[in-house]
Write an enzyme that holds these catalytic residues in place. Structure first.
Site, short mmCIF file in Angstrom:
data_model
loop_
_atom_site.label_atom_id
_atom_site.label_comp_id
_atom_site.label_asym_id
_atom_site.label_seq_id
_atom_site.Cartn_x
_atom_site.Cartn_y
_atom_site.Cartn_z
N PRO A 2 -3.10 -5.50 -2.80
CA PRO A 2 -3.89 -4.28 -2.67
C PRO A 2 -3.56 -3.49 -1.40
O PRO A 2 -3.50 -4.06 -0.31
CB PRO A 2 -5.33 -4.77 -2.61
CG PRO A 2 -5.31 -6.23 -2.77
CD PRO A 2 -3.90 -6.71 -2.76
N LYS A 57 -7.42 -1.04 4.71
CA LYS A 57 -7.58 -1.99 3.62
C LYS A 57 -8.88 -2.79 3.73
O LYS A 57 -9.05 -3.79 3.04
CB LYS A 57 -6.38 -2.94 3.59
CG LYS A 57 -5.04 -2.23 3.44
CD LYS A 57 -3.90 -3.24 3.49
CE LYS A 57 -2.56 -2.56 3.72
NZ LYS A 57 -1.49 -3.54 3.96
#
Ligand SMILES: [Zn+2]
Length: 282
Positions: A2, A57
């Site tokens: 991700p 993130k």
């Protein structure tokens, strides 16, 4: 893995799932996703979720009563929503909601990270405090990109992935943005011309916008998990034809990762600008 778009999708999903609902019970298994953090505090994360923010993130969750959670999805972490009673493989932590659903942190490889902390302290945690500018949350202009990255002596791609300079770009989207901008990943930031900083800034925004548009949905499949056609312009295309010019895409190690680039669209010495009008003859 991700990167900014996937974590942003996770944030949007969580916001939707938590909206108008209360967490009745929170529980977490004893796994390494808690690192040095106090896992026992996880069970205090009940009631309403009042704010759901993202920086790079990282996800920052604020629960009622000022309790908070810092979450990082690592390499394979993902929040999924399942009916109560469903047994979710690789579930590491769970929020039981009052609507009969359970939100699981599913993380097969356990590189994710959870840290319960008072909400007011979340942004002071070392991991968050050090983060650089987030292109989506903070905006990003060519001047700002040059200011953050221009002084780095590392290769431009490695510098872009430095979370303390720009937060959210990882191996995939840094390669994609450089391809869109026509900049070789091994160029030094000091060699970039003003037009290239402009092109790179625009390319970063386009790359994220494209990924966000592609990944809408209840349960996003990370782009690199897809078994169907490679959705990327250059990432993962080594040995195959460039999606723009057909030249053979190259790959080489860089900063401990594999970089993909097109030798024709991203020449090492930069692009040679052709004059639109020939110089006058004498
Ligand atoms: Zn090409």
């Amino acid at each position: 893995m991700p990167e900014l778009p996937e974590v942003e999708i996770a944030r949007r999903n969580l916001a939707r799932w938590f909206q108008d609902h209360r967490v009745l019970r929170a529980e977490a298994d004893a796994t390494r996703v808690f690192r040095g953090a106090r896992r026992a505090k996880f069970s205090e994360l009940t009631g309403r979720v009042e704010a759901l923010d993202r920086k790079g993130k990282y996800l920052l969750l604020t629960f009622e009563g000022g309790r908070g959670l810092l979450a990082h999805l690592g390499m394979t972490g993902k929040f999924v929503r399942r009916p109560e009673g469903h047994v979710e493989p690789y579930s590491r932590a769970r929020f039981h909601l009052d609507d009969g659903f359970v939100i699981h942190l599913r993380d097969p490889r356990l590189f994710g990270r959870m840290e319960p902390a008072p909400a007011e302290r979340l942004r002071q945690l070392e991991a968050v405090k050090l983060l650089g500018r987030d292109p989506l949350v903070d905006g990003l202009t060519a001047e700002q990109l040059k200011e953050e990255v221009g002084s780095s002596r590392q290769d431009i791609k490695v510098a872009l992935m430095d979370q303390e300079r720009i937060a959210g770009l990882g191996n995939i989207y840094a390669a994609e943005a450089l391809f869109r901008a026509g900049i070789h990943p091994a160029r030094k930031p000091s060699t970039l011309k003003p037009a290239e900083w402009e092109a790179l800034t625009q390319a970063i925004h386009e790359t994220f916008a494209t990924a966000l548009a592609e990944e809408q949905g209840e349960e996003p499949i990370y782009l690199e998990e897809r078994t169907s056609e490679n959705p990327f312009l250059v990432y993962g295309r080594a040995g195959g034809p460039c999606s723009k010019c057909g030249a053979r895409v190259e790959s080489f190690p860089q900063g401990g990762r594999t970089t993909h680039s097109c030798p024709k669209c991203q020449p090492k010495g930069g692009r040679v600008r052709k004059r639109s009008t020939p110089p006058p003859r004498r």
